[in-house]
Design an enzyme around this catalytic site. Sequence first.
Site, short mmCIF file in Angstrom:
data_model
loop_
_atom_site.label_atom_id
_atom_site.label_comp_id
_atom_site.label_asym_id
_atom_site.label_seq_id
_atom_site.Cartn_x
_atom_site.Cartn_y
_atom_site.Cartn_z
N GLN A 96 -2.90 15.44 -17.49
CA GLN A 96 -2.73 14.20 -16.74
C GLN A 96 -2.27 13.09 -17.69
O GLN A 96 -1.88 12.01 -17.25
CB GLN A 96 -4.05 13.78 -16.09
CG GLN A 96 -4.60 14.78 -15.09
CD GLN A 96 -6.01 14.42 -14.66
OE1 GLN A 96 -6.20 13.71 -13.66
NE2 GLN A 96 -6.98 14.89 -15.41
N ASP A 99 0.63 10.70 -22.94
CA ASP A 99 0.93 10.62 -24.38
C ASP A 99 1.53 11.95 -24.85
O ASP A 99 1.54 12.93 -24.12
CB ASP A 99 -0.36 10.27 -25.18
CG ASP A 99 -1.45 11.35 -25.08
OD1 ASP A 99 -2.58 11.02 -24.67
OD2 ASP A 99 -1.15 12.52 -25.41
N HIS A 114 1.59 13.86 -14.65
CA HIS A 114 1.68 12.42 -14.33
C HIS A 114 2.80 11.74 -15.09
O HIS A 114 2.84 10.51 -15.18
CB HIS A 114 0.33 11.73 -14.67
CG HIS A 114 -0.76 12.08 -13.70
ND1 HIS A 114 -2.08 11.77 -13.93
CD2 HIS A 114 -0.72 12.72 -12.51
CE1 HIS A 114 -2.82 12.20 -12.91
NE2 HIS A 114 -2.02 12.78 -12.04
N CYS A 122 15.36 7.01 -13.82
CA CYS A 122 16.33 6.11 -13.18
C CYS A 122 16.14 6.16 -11.66
O CYS A 122 16.21 7.24 -11.05
CB CYS A 122 17.75 6.54 -13.55
SG CYS A 122 19.01 5.52 -12.74
N ALA A 225 -14.78 16.37 -27.25
CA ALA A 225 -13.72 17.37 -27.13
C ALA A 225 -13.40 18.02 -28.48
O ALA A 225 -13.20 19.24 -28.56
CB ALA A 225 -12.48 16.70 -26.55
N1 APR Z 1 -14.68 14.02 -25.52
C1 APR Z 1 -14.81 14.53 -24.26
N2 APR Z 1 -14.74 13.78 -23.13
C2 APR Z 1 -14.55 12.46 -23.29
C3 APR Z 1 -14.40 11.85 -24.56
C4 APR Z 1 -14.48 12.69 -25.70
N3 APR Z 1 -14.36 12.20 -26.96
N4 APR Z 1 -14.22 10.51 -24.37
C5 APR Z 1 -14.23 10.29 -23.04
N5 APR Z 1 -14.44 11.45 -22.39
C6 APR Z 1 -14.49 11.68 -20.93
C7 APR Z 1 -15.13 10.55 -20.17
O1 APR Z 1 -16.53 10.79 -20.06
C8 APR Z 1 -14.43 10.65 -18.80
O2 APR Z 1 -15.15 11.53 -17.94
O3 APR Z 1 -13.15 11.73 -20.48
C9 APR Z 1 -13.09 11.27 -19.12
C10 APR Z 1 -11.94 10.28 -18.99
O4 APR Z 1 -11.86 9.93 -17.63
P1 APR Z 1 -10.74 8.87 -17.16
O5 APR Z 1 -10.77 7.70 -18.06
O6 APR Z 1 -10.93 8.66 -15.68
O7 APR Z 1 -9.35 9.61 -17.42
P2 APR Z 1 -8.67 10.74 -16.54
O8 APR Z 1 -9.70 11.60 -15.87
O9 APR Z 1 -7.66 11.42 -17.38
O10 APR Z 1 -7.90 9.88 -15.41
C11 APR Z 1 -7.11 10.61 -14.50
O11 APR Z 1 -6.35 8.56 -13.48
O12 APR Z 1 -5.62 6.39 -13.65
C12 APR Z 1 -5.21 7.69 -13.46
O13 APR Z 1 -3.11 8.56 -13.97
C13 APR Z 1 -4.29 8.14 -14.57
O14 APR Z 1 -4.09 10.34 -15.52
C14 APR Z 1 -5.02 9.33 -15.18
C15 APR Z 1 -5.94 9.77 -14.06
ZN ZN Z 2 20.75 6.67 -13.60
#
Ligand code: APR
Ligand code: ZN
Length: 239
Positions: A96, A99, A114, A122, A225
């Site tokens: 998702q 980066d 995503h 474009c 992680a």
């Molecule tokens: N190790 C493991 N897990 C971690 C760590 C770490 N070091 N740091 C944070 N987390 C966990 C958090 O506890 C949380 O549950 O990673 C999760 C991040 O959740 P979000 O911030 O909601 O990110 P994500 O789930 O990728 O969001 C999904 O939402 O806004 C949209 O498009 C955007 O791709 C994104 C989507």
């Molecule tokens: Zn174009």
Amino acid sequence: MTEIDPRVIRNVVILTGAGISAESGLATFRDSGGLWEGHDPMEIATPEAFSRNPELVYRFYNARRRQMGDAQPNDAHRALAHLQRDYPGDVFLVTQNVDDLHERAGSAHVCHMHGELMSVLCQRCGARSPWQLDCDQSTICPGCGSSGDVRPDIVWFGEIPYRMDDIGRRLSQCDLFVAIGTSGVVYPAAGFVRKARQGGATTLEINREPSEVTSEFHQQRLGLATREVSALVEELLAA
Ligand code: APR
Ligand code: ZN
């Protein structure tokens, strides 16, 4: 608890979220101090927000693209690249994240459902083009040469993520589904575990804390992680 038996795992699907890049210094979305704490996602990450206030949206993604350049892949990214390289079965990595840390850790064929910060889209010709610089109204589309129609190549709320057919097929055929660093709040990614289970896969969640969909996984490993993903990859490669 359903144990993971590497001897019977041919096809692996791995889903990553912002949590896998947290230890590289990139902000997640919903942790305290996260990206959505300072901004209302509906004011930034929707097509309507972009047509209402393109400058704000360009600025938000330009800042994240620059921050990403200063970040380095961490041990979790590297462990997944190692698994993709050395695992005898098939490893499909869908993220998702927008980066490029998986790629810079050595992962290939990363499915960015995503979109990506290092790409622009474009709105006139539909071309997706690699892009490392800031993007704004003056950016000229490498595909059709028009300017004023180039936007960040990010899938916003209300838009369809990329390669969903491909992802669906992989989920229904995999033996092991692993979700890493995602809060399980945003669909369709949060529904992948259910699709994988329906296909008979063993499912594992690696996260710093239980996610919104943690109860749907056979197994949960709580922790950072960098530690948990490295341990899982070692376990899978040792079999
Ligand atoms: N190790 C493991 N897990 C971690 C760590 C770490 N070091 N740091 C944070 N987390 C966990 C958090 O506890 C949380 O549950 O990673 C999760 C991040 O959740 P979000 O911030 O909601 O990110 P994500 O789930 O990728 O969001 C999904 O939402 O806004 C949209 O498009 C955007 O791709 C994104 C989507
Ligand atoms: Zn174009």
